[in-house]
Design an enzyme around this catalytic site. Structure first.
Site, short mmCIF file in Angstrom:
data_model
loop_
_atom_site.label_atom_id
_atom_site.label_comp_id
_atom_site.label_asym_id
_atom_site.label_seq_id
_atom_site.Cartn_x
_atom_site.Cartn_y
_atom_site.Cartn_z
N TYR A 26 0.83 -1.21 0.00
CA TYR A 26 0.00 0.00 0.00
C TYR A 26 0.87 1.26 0.00
CZ TYR A 26 -3.05 3.70 1.74
OH TYR A 26 -3.72 4.88 1.90
N GLU A 27 1.95 1.24 0.75
CA GLU A 27 2.83 2.41 0.86
C GLU A 27 3.86 2.48 -0.27
OE1 GLU A 27 4.46 2.21 4.85
OE2 GLU A 27 2.68 3.22 5.66
N VAL A 88 -5.11 -1.48 8.02
CA VAL A 88 -6.42 -2.13 7.89
C VAL A 88 -6.56 -2.51 6.42
CG1 VAL A 88 -8.92 -1.81 8.05
CG2 VAL A 88 -7.43 -0.84 9.82
N GLY A 96 -14.60 1.28 10.95
CA GLY A 96 -14.32 1.71 12.32
C GLY A 96 -13.16 0.96 12.96
N TYR A 132 -6.45 10.92 10.82
CA TYR A 132 -5.72 11.21 12.06
C TYR A 132 -6.08 12.59 12.61
CZ TYR A 132 -2.80 7.22 10.70
OH TYR A 132 -2.33 5.98 10.34
#
Length: 160
Positions: A26-27, A88, A96, A132
């Site tokens: 993902y990164e 996630v 959530g 965040y």
């Protein structure tokens, strides 16, 4: 949908390894993943664990994790919790679970009399930055991250 957060156990090592690889993908940092799974297991679950992991589940199925460890604030005179990685799975985002993982770590920080919970975020990761900020996190713009690794670490350590 039921959300549960639980401490990882040694039998979760293959799951943790797969979640780390998914995070790296993902990164856009898969090329940076170099860990040996057995060594990772020793560092997480051996006689001297260097970090802790919690697993986030939705309806009993693991969908995310947080890997963290304690740091220390000399100014506060107290430990803190440093969140190394939070991930996630894409199909579980918006459920959530990410907030539940961070809330769990915040509760641990309070329980352990920590001064703070902190982490880094990639500057291009706008969805995470917005998330965040919505939780009350703030940028530490006056600080710059420094790192010594690889050959530079060997060179510096060899001078001791």
């Amino acid at each position: 949908m039921t959300i549960a957060i639980r401490p990882a156990i040694a039998e979760d090592l293959p799951l943790i390894a797969s979640l780390i690889r998914a995070l790296a993908d993902y990164e856009k940092l898969s090329h940076e993943v170099r860990f040996d799974e057995a060594v990772l297991g020793q560092k997480l679950f051996g006689p001297r664990p260097y970090a802790e992991v919690v697993i986030g589940e939705l309806d009993g199925t693991p969908q995310g994790f947080a890997l963290f460890f304690h740091n220390f604030s000399t100014f506060e005179g107290k430990p803190g919790i440093y969140l190394e990685d939070l991930f996630v799975k894409p199909e579980a985002r918006g459920s959530g679970l990410g907030k539940a993982l961070l809330s769990h770590l915040a509760a641990l920080a309070i329980e352990r009399d920590c001064a703070r919970l902190e982490w880094w975020v990639l500057d291009w990761n706008e969805p995470s930055i917005g998330f965040y900020k919505s939780l009350g996190a703030k940028f530490m713009d006056e600080w710059t991250v420094m790192r010594v690794d690889g050959k530079a670490l060997l060179r510096l350590g060899g001078n001791a």
